[in-house]
Design a protein around this motif. Sequence first.
Motif, mmCIF file in Angstrom:
data_model
loop_
_atom_site.group_PDB
_atom_site.id
_atom_site.type_symbol
_atom_site.label_atom_id
_atom_site.label_comp_id
_atom_site.label_asym_id
_atom_site.label_seq_id
_atom_site.Cartn_x
_atom_site.Cartn_y
_atom_site.Cartn_z
ATOM 1 N N ASP A 1 16.129 -30.523 -20.860
ATOM 2 C CA ASP A 1 15.809 -31.243 -19.636
ATOM 3 C C ASP A 1 17.059 -31.617 -18.841
ATOM 4 O OD1 ASP A 1 13.038 -31.204 -19.563
ATOM 5 O OD2 ASP A 1 12.886 -32.820 -21.036
ATOM 6 N N TRP B 1 25.737 -27.042 -13.341
ATOM 7 C CA TRP B 1 26.421 -26.404 -14.464
ATOM 8 C C TRP B 1 27.894 -26.201 -14.121
ATOM 9 C CZ3 TRP B 1 22.725 -24.024 -11.435
ATOM 10 C CH2 TRP B 1 23.106 -22.894 -10.697
ATOM 11 N N PRO C 1 19.359 -20.093 -23.942
ATOM 12 C CA PRO C 1 17.897 -20.053 -23.965
ATOM 13 C C PRO C 1 17.271 -19.765 -22.603
ATOM 14 C CG PRO C 1 18.645 -22.319 -24.039
ATOM 15 C CD PRO C 1 19.882 -21.458 -24.097
ATOM 16 N N GLY D 1 18.610 -14.963 -18.338
ATOM 17 C CA GLY D 1 18.865 -14.471 -16.990
ATOM 18 C C GLY D 1 19.596 -15.445 -16.083
ATOM 19 N N ALA D 2 19.915 -16.641 -16.579
ATOM 20 C CA ALA D 2 20.529 -17.656 -15.721
ATOM 21 C C ALA D 2 22.002 -17.331 -15.447
ATOM 22 C CB ALA D 2 20.408 -19.023 -16.373
ATOM 23 N N GLU E 1 21.162 -31.153 -4.631
ATOM 24 C CA GLU E 1 20.491 -31.005 -5.918
ATOM 25 C C GLU E 1 19.349 -29.977 -5.854
ATOM 26 O OE1 GLU E 1 19.368 -34.891 -7.180
ATOM 27 O OE2 GLU E 1 18.571 -34.189 -9.091
ATOM 28 N N ARG F 1 20.775 -26.520 -5.478
ATOM 29 C CA ARG F 1 21.318 -26.012 -6.743
ATOM 30 C C ARG F 1 20.201 -25.581 -7.696
ATOM 31 N NH1 ARG F 1 25.658 -29.524 -7.777
ATOM 32 N NH2 ARG F 1 24.105 -31.045 -8.341
ATOM 33 N N LEU G 1 18.894 -22.315 -6.537
ATOM 34 C CA LEU G 1 19.811 -21.224 -6.899
ATOM 35 C C LEU G 1 19.619 -20.834 -8.362
ATOM 36 C CD1 LEU G 1 22.321 -19.641 -5.723
ATOM 37 C CD2 LEU G 1 23.703 -21.301 -6.957
ATOM 38 N N ASP G 2 19.550 -21.841 -9.210
ATOM 39 C CA ASP G 2 19.359 -21.621 -10.658
ATOM 40 C C ASP G 2 18.052 -20.856 -10.903
ATOM 41 O OD1 ASP G 2 19.252 -21.766 -13.417
ATOM 42 O OD2 ASP G 2 19.545 -23.921 -13.558
ATOM 43 N N LEU H 1 18.027 -17.084 -9.173
ATOM 44 C CA LEU H 1 18.833 -16.068 -9.871
ATOM 45 C C LEU H 1 18.252 -15.768 -11.249
ATOM 46 C CD1 LEU H 1 22.462 -17.176 -8.895
ATOM 47 C CD2 LEU H 1 21.225 -15.160 -8.105
ATOM 48 N N THR H 2 17.808 -16.818 -11.945
ATOM 49 C CA THR H 2 17.254 -16.628 -13.283
ATOM 50 C C THR H 2 15.997 -15.760 -13.234
ATOM 51 O OG1 THR H 2 18.119 -18.764 -13.978
ATOM 52 C CG2 THR H 2 16.321 -17.854 -15.292
ATOM 53 N N ALA I 1 16.716 -12.133 -12.475
ATOM 54 C CA ALA I 1 17.225 -11.429 -13.657
ATOM 55 C C ALA I 1 16.090 -11.114 -14.628
ATOM 56 C CB ALA I 1 18.300 -12.268 -14.346
ATOM 57 N N GLN I 2 15.130 -12.022 -14.743
ATOM 58 C CA GLN I 2 13.994 -11.776 -15.641
ATOM 59 C C GLN I 2 13.111 -10.646 -15.113
ATOM 60 O OE1 GLN I 2 12.301 -15.717 -16.033
ATOM 61 N NE2 GLN I 2 13.825 -16.353 -17.541
ATOM 62 N N LEU J 1 10.965 -13.360 -24.396
ATOM 63 C CA LEU J 1 11.121 -13.764 -23.000
ATOM 64 C C LEU J 1 10.030 -14.768 -22.616
ATOM 65 C CD1 LEU J 1 12.685 -13.484 -20.339
ATOM 66 C CD2 LEU J 1 11.096 -11.677 -19.686
ATOM 67 N N ALA K 1 10.898 -18.115 -23.853
ATOM 68 C CA ALA K 1 12.021 -18.668 -23.080
ATOM 69 C C ALA K 1 11.544 -19.149 -21.712
ATOM 70 C CB ALA K 1 13.125 -17.625 -22.925
ATOM 71 N N VAL L 1 9.613 -22.587 -22.083
ATOM 72 C CA VAL L 1 10.480 -23.757 -22.256
ATOM 73 C C VAL L 1 11.267 -24.042 -20.974
ATOM 74 C CG1 VAL L 1 12.408 -24.718 -23.572
ATOM 75 C CG2 VAL L 1 10.674 -23.355 -24.739
ATOM 76 N N GLY L 2 11.819 -22.969 -20.392
ATOM 77 C CA GLY L 2 12.653 -23.128 -19.192
ATOM 78 C C GLY L 2 11.859 -23.688 -18.027
ATOM 79 N N SER M 1 10.916 -27.356 -18.493
ATOM 80 C CA SER M 1 12.005 -28.302 -18.214
ATOM 81 C C SER M 1 12.267 -28.379 -16.712
ATOM 82 C CB SER M 1 13.272 -27.935 -18.995
ATOM 83 O OG SER M 1 13.952 -26.878 -18.400
ATOM 84 N N GLU M 2 12.024 -27.273 -15.996
ATOM 85 C CA GLU M 2 12.186 -27.317 -14.542
ATOM 86 C C GLU M 2 11.068 -28.128 -13.889
ATOM 87 O OE1 GLU M 2 14.690 -23.145 -14.270
ATOM 88 O OE2 GLU M 2 12.615 -23.150 -13.594
ATOM 89 N N ASN N 1 9.673 -30.697 -15.282
ATOM 90 C CA ASN N 1 10.107 -32.076 -15.523
ATOM 91 C C ASN N 1 11.143 -32.511 -14.486
ATOM 92 O OD1 ASN N 1 8.508 -31.795 -17.774
ATOM 93 N ND2 ASN N 1 10.201 -31.727 -19.243
#
Lengths: 222, 220
Positions: free
Chosen positions: A81, A103, A199, A202-203, B80, B83, B86-87, B90-91, B94-95, B195, B198, B201-202, B205-206, B208
């Motif tokens: 989180d 980050w 985890p 792709g980030a 914020e 950012r 962006l996270d 891009l993530t 890539a997936q 994947l 992942a 979970v990812g 958390s986003e 949240n």
Amino acid sequence: MAQSRGPKIGRRPKKKAVPVAAARPWGVIATVAAVAVLAVTIIGYAAFASWRGTRPWGDRLAEISGLTDYKAQKPAWLTQDHKEGPLDYAVKPSVGGDHNGAWQNCTGDVYPAPIAAENATHSLEHGAVWVTYRPGLPAEQVRQLEERVRGKDYTLMSPQENTPGPISLQAWGYQLVVDSASDERIDTFLSAARINAGPEVGAPCSRGITDTGTAPPPSAGG
Amino acid sequence: MHDQNVDPAPPRRRGLVVLLGVAGAALAVAVGLSIGLAMPVLTAPSDDSSDVGFARDMSTHHAQAVEMSMLGVRQAGLEEVRRMALDMGLTQQAQIGTMRAWLKQWNVPPTGTGPRMAWMRDGGMSHDADMADQPAEDAPMPGMATEAEMARLGTLSGAQFDALFCDLMIRHHAGGIEMVDAVLRTDPEDEVRELAEAIKVGQQSEINALTQLKSRLSEQ
């Protein structure tokens, strides 16, 4: 020599013997052939499979002697989180857990001063390996470490007061402490853990913050 | 050596046995290699499998999140939000690359001709032939923003953008997790499972982080 001439002399009688030898042990031949086919098939496939699938990164990492596998021992620590402000990490330097939204840039960045774990942990989540060393490590050793990091995507390096040995490497869920920059385990760790251990598949490591100082910058900053 | 009592098999017959043995071994190697080479093709998920359906539909689902994120990088009010956008952008891009690589490796087209989400509609099981023949409307994917919502997001900036971005992305991620849960129930291939887990979970958390952000935005 006498023996080698023997078969030539015996050729004629042998031709005569051919019709006599009509009953061949086909059962035996078939069984032997079937067993051979089966054996070679199994061996062939096993060899192919082992050639095809290189060993998983987790196994290569877990084999490194002296490695601490927090992913196996403390999976509950490795939450993902976003939390702003200073955070407390059980392992120092941090090996994972909640982190700031920003980050730390990890595209092979070599930071000259300590950085905030709250941001570096976010880099670990993205798949970076964080190379840390105790301030006062001989310059030649620092130079050797830099060679492995500078310009290499998904790595970052900084001096950290709380490094548990002269040098330590952190990936998400893993830590390796070594005494010398020439230790071969450093390369094994880097090649197994970079990108793989993160985890968040792709980030990116780019567009992170490049601040130094162990206090995380305010969330709106960077 | 020529004593027929000691060695009843004439040399010629023995030669034949050796020849057969060599031929058998050569055949066995050929068969073994063929099986080895054919294995990945034969065991790859088929065109109507849930693995393939997930890879295709999740790529489409991800693509909309990337589109929203690119707007966020440009138009968000808070650093914020920019950012986070962006996270996420891009993530997820890539997936998409990872999922396209699976489809190529599995020798199936990157896009399907059948209805979207069919793999998920029948409980994640691959649908049988007569079901595939039924004309079906493309089901909306869970959590996707409508065209109107996307158009509206494109016109906003600053705090208004941030608020709508949070709403749309939270809903989008929740839908993504639904799709992930569906594929995880089907005993997917290892790479798909890794994947999918992942992503779950990812994105949780986003969600949240976006929820916290949203409540802070409404306080301001």
